[in-house]
Design a protein around this motif. Structure first.
Motif, PDB file in Angstrom:
ATOM      1  N   ARG A 323       0.822  -1.208   0.000  1.00  0.00           N
ATOM      2  CA  ARG A 323       0.000   0.000   0.000  1.00  0.00           C
ATOM      3  C   ARG A 323       0.859   1.263   0.000  1.00  0.00           C
ATOM      4  NH1 ARG A 323      -3.609  -3.109   3.607  1.00  0.00           N
ATOM      5  NH2 ARG A 323      -2.418  -2.306   5.378  1.00  0.00           N
ATOM      6  N   GLU A 324       2.105   1.137   0.492  1.00  0.00           N
ATOM      7  CA  GLU A 324       3.014   2.284   0.512  1.00  0.00           C
ATOM      8  C   GLU A 324       3.781   2.415  -0.801  1.00  0.00           C
ATOM      9  OE1 GLU A 324       5.492   1.701   3.885  1.00  0.00           O
ATOM     10  OE2 GLU A 324       3.880   1.976   5.343  1.00  0.00           O
ATOM     11  N   GLY A 325       3.524   1.524  -1.746  1.00  0.00           N
ATOM     12  CA  GLY A 325       4.139   1.644  -3.063  1.00  0.00           C
ATOM     13  C   GLY A 325       5.402   0.845  -3.253  1.00  0.00           C
ATOM     14  N   VAL A 326       5.764  -0.029  -2.305  1.00  0.00           N
ATOM     15  CA  VAL A 326       6.969  -0.853  -2.453  1.00  0.00           C
ATOM     16  C   VAL A 326       6.713  -1.915  -3.519  1.00  0.00           C
ATOM     17  CG1 VAL A 326       8.622  -2.346  -1.263  1.00  0.00           C
ATOM     18  CG2 VAL A 326       7.539  -0.453  -0.035  1.00  0.00           C
ATOM     19  N   GLU A 327       7.702  -2.143  -4.385  1.00  0.00           N
ATOM     20  CA  GLU A 327       7.593  -3.139  -5.445  1.00  0.00           C
ATOM     21  C   GLU A 327       7.338  -4.525  -4.842  1.00  0.00           C
ATOM     22  OE1 GLU A 327       8.848  -6.358  -7.907  1.00  0.00           O
ATOM     23  OE2 GLU A 327      10.150  -5.583  -6.311  1.00  0.00           O
ATOM     24  N   LEU A 328       6.590  -5.392  -5.545  1.00  0.00           N
ATOM     25  CA  LEU A 328       6.083  -6.658  -5.015  1.00  0.00           C
ATOM     26  C   LEU A 328       7.167  -7.512  -4.362  1.00  0.00           C
ATOM     27  CD1 LEU A 328       3.764  -8.729  -4.711  1.00  0.00           C
ATOM     28  CD2 LEU A 328       4.411  -9.613  -6.971  1.00  0.00           C
ATOM     29  N   ALA A 389       6.916 -17.415  -1.168  1.00  0.00           N
ATOM     30  CA  ALA A 389       6.698 -17.962  -2.506  1.00  0.00           C
ATOM     31  C   ALA A 389       5.243 -17.785  -2.931  1.00  0.00           C
ATOM     32  CB  ALA A 389       7.085 -19.441  -2.535  1.00  0.00           C
ATOM     33  N   LEU A 390       4.316 -18.092  -2.033  1.00  0.00           N
ATOM     34  CA  LEU A 390       2.897 -17.938  -2.354  1.00  0.00           C
ATOM     35  C   LEU A 390       2.519 -16.466  -2.504  1.00  0.00           C
ATOM     36  CD1 LEU A 390       1.392 -20.642   0.038  1.00  0.00           C
ATOM     37  CD2 LEU A 390       1.632 -20.772  -2.451  1.00  0.00           C
ATOM     38  N   LEU A 391       3.128 -15.610  -1.688  1.00  0.00           N
ATOM     39  CA  LEU A 391       2.868 -14.174  -1.821  1.00  0.00           C
ATOM     40  C   LEU A 391       3.297 -13.672  -3.203  1.00  0.00           C
ATOM     41  CD1 LEU A 391       4.029 -12.802   1.660  1.00  0.00           C
ATOM     42  CD2 LEU A 391       1.690 -13.140   0.865  1.00  0.00           C
ATOM     43  N   SER A 392       4.384 -14.220  -3.713  1.00  0.00           N
ATOM     44  CA  SER A 392       4.860 -13.805  -5.037  1.00  0.00           C
ATOM     45  C   SER A 392       3.862 -14.198  -6.117  1.00  0.00           C
ATOM     46  CB  SER A 392       6.225 -14.441  -5.313  1.00  0.00           C
ATOM     47  OG  SER A 392       6.675 -14.112  -6.607  1.00  0.00           O
ATOM     48  N   LEU A 393       3.290 -15.391  -6.012  1.00  0.00           N
ATOM     49  CA  LEU A 393       2.332 -15.845  -7.017  1.00  0.00           C
ATOM     50  C   LEU A 393       1.006 -15.098  -6.931  1.00  0.00           C
ATOM     51  CD1 LEU A 393       2.883 -19.718  -6.927  1.00  0.00           C
ATOM     52  CD2 LEU A 393       3.793 -18.073  -8.565  1.00  0.00           C
ATOM     53  N   LEU A 394       0.610 -14.730  -5.722  1.00  0.00           N
ATOM     54  CA  LEU A 394      -0.681 -14.062  -5.538  1.00  0.00           C
ATOM     55  C   LEU A 394      -0.632 -12.592  -5.932  1.00  0.00           C
ATOM     56  CD1 LEU A 394      -1.810 -15.643  -2.160  1.00  0.00           C
ATOM     57  CD2 LEU A 394      -2.650 -16.167  -4.451  1.00  0.00           C
ATOM     58  N   GLY A 395       0.527 -11.981  -5.861  1.00  0.00           N
ATOM     59  CA  GLY A 395       0.663 -10.585  -6.263  1.00  0.00           C
ATOM     60  C   GLY A 395      -0.233  -9.654  -5.479  1.00  0.00           C
ATOM     61  N   LEU A 396      -0.951  -8.774  -6.183  1.00  0.00           N
ATOM     62  CA  LEU A 396      -1.785  -7.771  -5.520  1.00  0.00           C
ATOM     63  C   LEU A 396      -3.146  -8.302  -5.111  1.00  0.00           C
ATOM     64  CD1 LEU A 396      -1.057  -4.622  -7.725  1.00  0.00           C
ATOM     65  CD2 LEU A 396       0.018  -5.305  -5.574  1.00  0.00           C
ATOM     66  N   ARG A 397      -3.428  -9.582  -5.386  1.00  0.00           N
ATOM     67  CA  ARG A 397      -4.728 -10.137  -5.009  1.00  0.00           C
ATOM     68  C   ARG A 397      -4.901 -10.244  -3.497  1.00  0.00           C
ATOM     69  NH1 ARG A 397      -4.782 -15.325  -8.824  1.00  0.00           N
ATOM     70  NH2 ARG A 397      -2.536 -15.024  -8.562  1.00  0.00           N
ATOM     71  N   LEU A 398      -3.831 -10.022  -2.757  1.00  0.00           N
ATOM     72  CA  LEU A 398      -3.926  -9.986  -1.296  1.00  0.00           C
ATOM     73  C   LEU A 398      -4.667  -8.740  -0.809  1.00  0.00           C
ATOM     74  CD1 LEU A 398      -0.312 -11.091  -0.358  1.00  0.00           C
ATOM     75  CD2 LEU A 398      -2.387 -12.423  -0.030  1.00  0.00           C
ATOM     76  N   LEU A 399      -4.716  -7.718  -1.640  1.00  0.00           N
ATOM     77  CA  LEU A 399      -5.366  -6.466  -1.247  1.00  0.00           C
ATOM     78  C   LEU A 399      -6.809  -6.457  -1.711  1.00  0.00           C
ATOM     79  CD1 LEU A 399      -2.553  -3.969  -2.313  1.00  0.00           C
ATOM     80  CD2 LEU A 399      -2.998  -4.846  -0.018  1.00  0.00           C
ATOM     81  N   PRO A 400      -7.674  -5.726  -1.006  1.00  0.00           N
ATOM     82  CA  PRO A 400      -9.043  -5.546  -1.503  1.00  0.00           C
ATOM     83  C   PRO A 400      -9.017  -4.901  -2.878  1.00  0.00           C
ATOM     84  CG  PRO A 400      -8.842  -4.798   0.764  1.00  0.00           C
ATOM     85  CD  PRO A 400      -7.454  -5.079   0.290  1.00  0.00           C
ATOM     86  N   SER A 401     -10.049  -5.148  -3.688  1.00  0.00           N
ATOM     87  CA  SER A 401     -10.076  -4.676  -5.071  1.00  0.00           C
ATOM     88  C   SER A 401      -9.916  -3.166  -5.177  1.00  0.00           C
ATOM     89  CB  SER A 401     -11.374  -5.112  -5.742  1.00  0.00           C
ATOM     90  OG  SER A 401     -12.494  -4.637  -5.002  1.00  0.00           O
ATOM     91  N   SER A 402     -10.496  -2.412  -4.229  1.00  0.00           N
ATOM     92  CA  SER A 402     -10.395  -0.948  -4.285  1.00  0.00           C
ATOM     93  C   SER A 402      -8.952  -0.485  -4.103  1.00  0.00           C
ATOM     94  CB  SER A 402     -11.282  -0.330  -3.198  1.00  0.00           C
ATOM     95  OG  SER A 402     -10.880  -0.781  -1.920  1.00  0.00           O
ATOM     96  N   GLN A 403      -8.181  -1.170  -3.259  1.00  0.00           N
ATOM     97  CA  GLN A 403      -6.786  -0.800  -3.035  1.00  0.00           C
ATOM     98  C   GLN A 403      -5.892  -1.265  -4.172  1.00  0.00           C
ATOM     99  OE1 GLN A 403      -5.573  -2.192   0.815  1.00  0.00           O
ATOM    100  NE2 GLN A 403      -7.118  -0.984   1.910  1.00  0.00           N
ATOM    101  N   ARG A 404      -6.261  -2.381  -4.802  1.00  0.00           N
ATOM    102  CA  ARG A 404      -5.459  -2.884  -5.911  1.00  0.00           C
ATOM    103  C   ARG A 404      -5.352  -1.858  -7.035  1.00  0.00           C
ATOM    104  NH1 ARG A 404      -8.373  -8.340  -7.094  1.00  0.00           N
ATOM    105  NH2 ARG A 404      -8.931  -8.504  -4.907  1.00  0.00           N
ATOM    106  N   ALA A 405      -6.476  -1.255  -7.345  1.00  0.00           N
ATOM    107  CA  ALA A 405      -6.496  -0.274  -8.437  1.00  0.00           C
ATOM    108  C   ALA A 405      -5.582   0.897  -8.132  1.00  0.00           C
ATOM    109  CB  ALA A 405      -7.928   0.199  -8.659  1.00  0.00           C
ATOM    110  N   GLN A 406      -5.571   1.363  -6.879  1.00  0.00           N
ATOM    111  CA  GLN A 406      -4.720   2.496  -6.515  1.00  0.00           C
ATOM    112  C   GLN A 406      -3.245   2.127  -6.609  1.00  0.00           C
ATOM    113  OE1 GLN A 406      -6.020   4.875  -3.015  1.00  0.00           O
ATOM    114  NE2 GLN A 406      -7.683   3.382  -2.850  1.00  0.00           N
TER     115      GLN A 406
END
Length: 822
Positions: A323-328, A389-406
Motif C-alpha cells: 500500500r506504501e508503493g513498495v515493489e512486489l 513464494a505464495l505471496l509472489s504468485l498471488l501478487g496484488l490479489r492480497l489487497l481488496p479490489s479498491s486498493q489494488r487499483a490504486q
C-alpha cells in the motif's frame, strides 16, 4: 539476521514454484515415512524410576501374566431386570468369540466366574458344618471308633482333620477379605467381563481392541446393552470434527481483518501444510518409541495456531508495504527480513521452552515437548520460505479490489488513522490495578489444584466409556473402576504355607485401612517369590481418598520387612497415575525457574533493558496462574461444567501445568515481542518514552488482537475434542492466550511502562556494550534502503507526522526535538 532473511524471502519470491514443489516433496516424504514406519498410539504413560514402573518391570520378568493389559466389558439389561437364560447364552457366545482375537490371552465370563465363586462359598459353608462334626469326634477321642464303625471314611485321621481345619480357616479368611466381591450385581442386571491381552497395557494393538469389541457387539440388542472401558474404546485419532470449528473461526477472523478470501486462506493453507508435515513425520516414529495419543495432537494444536499467526505477521507487513508503493518482490523480501526476524525470534522462544521439557527427566513429557517444538520449527520454516513464494504468485490479489487499483496506478494507499490515547496509557495506575486484580481473582482456585490423570468419569457423558464407568460405580462401587495390585516379595526359601500365611496377614492389614472395600488374594505361583493381592478401594481411581490409601499401603512395608523380611509395593494404573502426578508436581518448580531464566536472557537481548524483561516475566506468571485458576474452576470444581462438557469434575491433568508453562511462555513472548519492539523502535528513534508506548501499542495492537483471537480460536476448537486429555489443554491455552494478550500485553505492560517512563529502558552501559545486536526490528534493512520520496510517500509521511503531533498533544508535551518526528 534480518539481511539473511531478506535474501531468503527474495529468493523464495523469485523461485516460487521451486519452493512450492520442494515443500510438496517434503510433505510426500513425511506421509510416506508415516505409512512405512508408523506404529500405534497409547493412552498410558510411564516414568522410569517410579515404584509402579519398577514393579511393572519386575512382574513382566517374573510373572508376565500379572502385567498383562486388561479391558473391561460391562453388560446390563435395558430395563434393570435380571439377565434371562437367552441373554446369558448370547453373551457367553460373544465372549467365546472374542477369545479368538489374536492378541487376547483370556476372557473372564462373568456368569461362569460368579457361579464358581458362589459354589466355593456354598461348599465352604457346607464343609464347615461337616468339619465341625469331625472336630467334635477328634476332640472327644471318638474319631477312631467312628472310622471303625464306618461312620467316617478310614482316611479321616486326627491329622487329616487338623489339615482340613487349617484349610478351612484359610478359606474363611480369604472369603472375608474378598467380602462382596463378585462379577454380577446383586440385582442380577449388570455383569463385568475382563479381557486379558498378551501385551502390556501401553502395547495393546488397536486391531486387537477393535477385534474384541466387534466380537462382543454381537451380544447387544434384545434387552442387552454393552459398554466398554476406556482401555478398550479409547479413540486415538488425532483430529476430529470439533477442531475444524476452531479453524473456521480463525478463517473468519482473517477475512474480517484482511478483507480478501485469498488473503484469509493463505495463512490457513500454509499452517495446514506445516502440521501435515510435522504430524506425519512425528507419527512415523511411533513404531520405534512409545507415543501417547496426546503427543501428536499437541503438536497439531500448536502448529496450527503459530502457523497461522506467523504467516499473518509476514502477510500483514507485506500488505502495508504494498500500500506504501513498495515493489512486489522487494516488499516480500522486506517483510521476510523484518516481520520474519520477529517470527524467527518468537518461534525460537517457543521451541526453547518446549525442548527444555527434557530437564524434567520425564521421557513422555520430553517427547511431547520435542514433537511440539518440531511442529513450531516447521511452522517457522514454512513462514520464511513457502509464505514468500505464495505471496509472489498471488501478487496484488492480497489487497481488496479498491486498493489494488490504486496500487497499480502508482498511488500510495493512505491508511493512517487519528490516534486516540489508549486507556492503559491515559490512566496507567487504574489500568494496572484493575487488570492485576482480575488476574489475581482468576488465580484464586489455583491454590487448591489437585493433579491426576483422567479416568472413565472424565469421558463425554454420551460415550460408552462413561456409561461403563457409571454402571460399575453404581452396581459394584467406584473403586472397582480402579483396582490396585499389591505385590509382596517374600524371602527365598519361604515355604508355601508360610507364603500363604504372609499373603493373608498382609491382606488383613490392608483390609483394616480406611477406604478399602475388597482384598482379593491371587493364587501363589511356585516359580516366583511374589504374592499378589488385588485391592479394590471404596473411592474412585481419581479421588483423593484413593491417593491416601496408596500411601497408607506403602507405609506397611517397613513393618512387614522387619517382621517377615518381605517387601511390599503397589502397582497398577491407579497407583501409576498417582506416582506420575507426584513426579510431575515435583518437577514443575525447576522447569518454571528455567523458563523464567531463559525469558530474562532472551528479552534482555531483544529489548536491551533490564526492567522490561522483569515486567514481562511477572506478567507471564500472572497470566499463567490466572489460566490455571480457570482450569481448576471448570475441570476440578465443575463451574460451567455443563457448557464445557465436564460431567464429573476431577483432578487437573497432571502434566498440563508443566506444558502450560512452556507453551504460554513462548506465546506470551511472541506478543511481547510484536508489541514492545514497536515501542523500543519508536523510543530509539527519538520519541519520548510515553509517546513511544503509544506508537508501539497503536501500531501493533490490531495485528496482535487478530493473532490472539485466531490462536485462541484454534485452541478453543480442542475444548470439545474427542480426546479427554486434550479438552482441558485446549481450554487452558485458549484462556491463557486471551488473558496474556489483552490483559497483560495490551493493558498491564503499557501501563507499567507509562508509569516508569524512560526508566523502563535502563540498562548498564557495560552490559549494553557487550550485548549482540539481534536487530529484531530490521533496522539494518531500513537503513540501507534508498531515501527517494514520491509525492504519495510524502503525504503518508506528513499524515504520520500529524499523528505524532496528536500523540505529543495528548501527552501534553513535545517530543525530544520539539516535534514527534518519525
Amino acid at each position: 539476521m534480518a539481511k539473511l532473511l531478506y535474501r531468503i524471502g527474495r529468493g523464495a519470491a523469485h523461485r516460487a514454484w521451486a519452493v512450492i514443489i520442494a515443500w510438496l516433496a517434503v510433505l510426500a516424504l513425511s506421509i510416506g515415512a508415516f505409512a512405512a514406519f508408523g506404529g500405534t498410539l497409547a493412552n498410558q504413560f510411564e516414568i522410569p524410576g517410579t515404584e509402579t514402573q519398577r514393579l511393572a518391570d519386575q512382574l513382566q520378568d517374573e510373572l508376565p501374566e500379572a502385567n498383562q493389559g486388561v479391558g473391561t466389558i460391562v453388560f446390563s439389561t435395558d430395563d434393570g431386570s435380571e439377565f434371562t437364560d437367552g441373554q446369558i447364552d448370547r453373551i457367553t457366545q460373544a465372549l467365546d468369540d472374542s477369545t479368538e482375537v489374536e492378541g487376547v490371552s483370556a476372557v473372564t465370563n462373568p456368569f461362569h466366574a460368579q457361579g464358581e465363586l458362589d459354589s466355593q462359598r456354598e461348599q465352604m459353608t457346607d464343609g464347615a458344618g461337616q468339619l465341625e462334626q469331625l472336630i467334635q469326634l477328634r476332640d472327644s477321642g471318638q474319631l477312631e471308633q467312628a472310622a471303625a464303625a464306618g461312620m467316617v471314611p478310614p482316611e479321616v485321621t486326627p491329622e487329616y482333620v487338623d489339615q482340613q481345619e487349617a484349610q478351612l480357616a484359610l478359606g474363611e479368611r480369604t472369603m472375608e477379605l474378598m467380602g462382596d466381591y463378585g462379577f454380577i450385581s446383586s440385582e442380577g442386571s449388570t455383569a463385568i467381563a475382563t479381557v486379558n491381552f498378551y501385551a502390556a497395557q501401553p502395547d495393546i494393538a488397536p486391531e486387537d481392541q477393535d477385534g474384541v469389541m466387534a466380537a462382543v457387539d454381537a451380544a447387544q440388542g434384545d434387552g442387552v446393552q454393552v459398554d466398554y472401558s476406556t482401555e478398550l474404546a479409547q479413540n486415538l485419532s488425532i483430529f476430529g470434527a470439533a477442531e475444524v470449528v476452531g479453524l473456521i473461526v480463525a478463517a473468519i477472523v482473517l477475512f474480517i481483518m484482511l478483507r480478501t478470501l485469498i488473503g484469509a486462506a493463505l495463512p490457513v493453507l500454509t499452517a495446514l501444510i506445516g502440521v501435515a508435515i510435522a504430524a506425519t513425520a512425528s507419527l512415523s516414529l511411533s513404531g520405534a518409541v512409545q507415543m501417547a495419543s496426546v503427543t501428536p495432537v499437541l503438536g497439531l494444536m500448536l502448529g496450527l495456531a503459530v502457523g497461522i499467526d506467523y504467516s499473518l505477521f509476514v502477510l500483514n507487513r507485506h500488505r502495508q508495504q504494498l500500500r506504501e508503493g513498495v515493489e512486489l518482490r522487494e516488499s516480500i523480501a522486506l517483510a521476510t527480513g523484518t516481520a520474519g526476524s520477529a517470527v524467527l525470534f518468537a518461534g525460537c522462544t517457543v521451541i526453547i521452552a518446549l525442548v527444555a521439557l527434557v530437564i524434567t527427566g520425564i521421557p513422555f513429557l520430553g517427547l511431547m515437548g520435542a514433537v511440539a517444538a518440531f511442529s513450531v520449527f516447521v511452522a517457522v520454516l514454512i513462514t520464511l520460505t513457502l509464505t514468500p513464494a505464495l505471496l509472489s504468485l498471488l501478487g496484488l490479489r492480497l489487497l481488496p479490489s479498491s486498493q489494488r487499483a490504486q496500487v497499480r496506478a502508482g498511488h500510495v494507499v493512505e491508511e493512517v488513522a487519528h490516534v486516540r490515547t489508549p486507556r492503559a496509557v491515559h490512566h496507567p495506575l487504574v489500568a494496572l490495578v484493575g487488570a492485576a486484580a482480575v488476574l489475581i481473582l482468576l488465580a484464586v482456585p489455583f491454590a487448591s489444584m489437585r493433579l491426576g490423570l483422567p479416568d472413565g468419569a472424565s469421558e463425554p457423558a454420551d460415550s460408552t466409556q462413561y456409561e461403563a464407568y457409571q454402571l460399575v460405580d453404581e452396581n459394584f462401587g467406584a473403586g472397582r473402576n480402579g483396582p490396585m495390585t499389591v505385590v509382596v516379595e517374600y524371602p527365598e526359601g519361604t515355604s508355601a504355607e508360610e507364603a500363604n500365611e504372609l499373603q493373608l496377614n498382609t491382606g488383613e492389614q490392608i483390609a483394616a485401612l480406611d477406604d478399602v472395600n475388597n482384598v482379593v488374594p491371587a493364587p501363589l505361583d511356585e516359580s516366583t517369590n511374589l504374592a499378589i493381592l488385588q485391592v479394590v478401594p471404596e473411592s474412585g481411581p481419581a479421588e483423593e481418598a484413593t491417593e491416601v490409601l496408596v500411601d497408607d499401603i506403602r507405609a506397611l512395608s517397613p513393618d512387614l520387612e522387619a517382621s517377615d523380611g518381605a517387601t511390599l509395593g503397589v502397582a497398577g494404573s491407579t497407583a501409576a497415575n498417582i506416582d506420575i502426578s507426584q513426579v510431575l508436581a515435583d518437577a514443575l518448580p525447576l522447569y518454571l525457574a528455567v523458563v523464567i531464566a531463559i525469558s530474562l536472557v532472551l528479552l534482555v537481548l531483544v529489548f536491551r533493558s533490564l526492567v522490561v524483561p522483569v515486567v514481562a516475566s511477572l506478567g507471564f506468571l500472572l497470566s499463567l496462574m490466572a489460566a490455571m485458576g480457570a482450569i481448576v474452576a471448570v475441570y476440578q470444581w465443575g463451574w460451567l461444567g455443563g457448557f464445557f462438557g465436564v460431567t464429573d469434575p476431577g483432578p487437573v491433568l497432571s502434566f498440563l501445568p508443566t506444558l502450560m508453562v512452556g507453551i504460554l511462555f513462548g506465546l506470551a513472548m511472541d506478543y511481547q515481542l510484536f508489541l514492545v519492539t514497536g515501542m523500543r523502535e519508536a523510543y530509539v528513534h527519538g520519541h519520548p518514552a510515553r509517546a513511544a508506548v503509544i506508537r508501539g501499542l497503536v501500531g501493533g495492537r490490531a495485528v496482535v488482537t487478530a493473532a490472539a483471537i485466531i490462536m485462541a480460536s484454534v485452541f478453543a476448537g480442542f475444548i470439545f475434542s474427542h480426546l479427554t486429555m486434550i479438552r482441558p489443554m485446549g481450554f487452558g491455552l485458549a484462556i491463557g492466550v486471551l488473558l496474556d494478550a489483552f490483559v497483560v500485553r495490551m493493558t498491564i505492560i503499557p501501563a507499567v511502562m507509562t508509569l516508569l517512563g524512560e526508566k523502563a529502558w535502563w540498562i548498564p552501559r557495560w552490559l549494553d556494550r557487550i550485548l549482540p545486536n539481534v536487530d529484531v526490528e530490521g533496522d539494518s534493512l531500513q537503513a540501507h534502503r534508498p531515501v527517494v520520496e514520491s509525492p504519495d510517500e510524502k503525504s503518508v509521511r506528513e499524515a504520520r507526522e500529524t499523528v505524532d503531533g496528536e500523540i505529543a498533544e495528548a501527552l501534553g508535551r513535545p517530543g525530544r526535538n520539539g516535534t514527534a518526528t518519525r
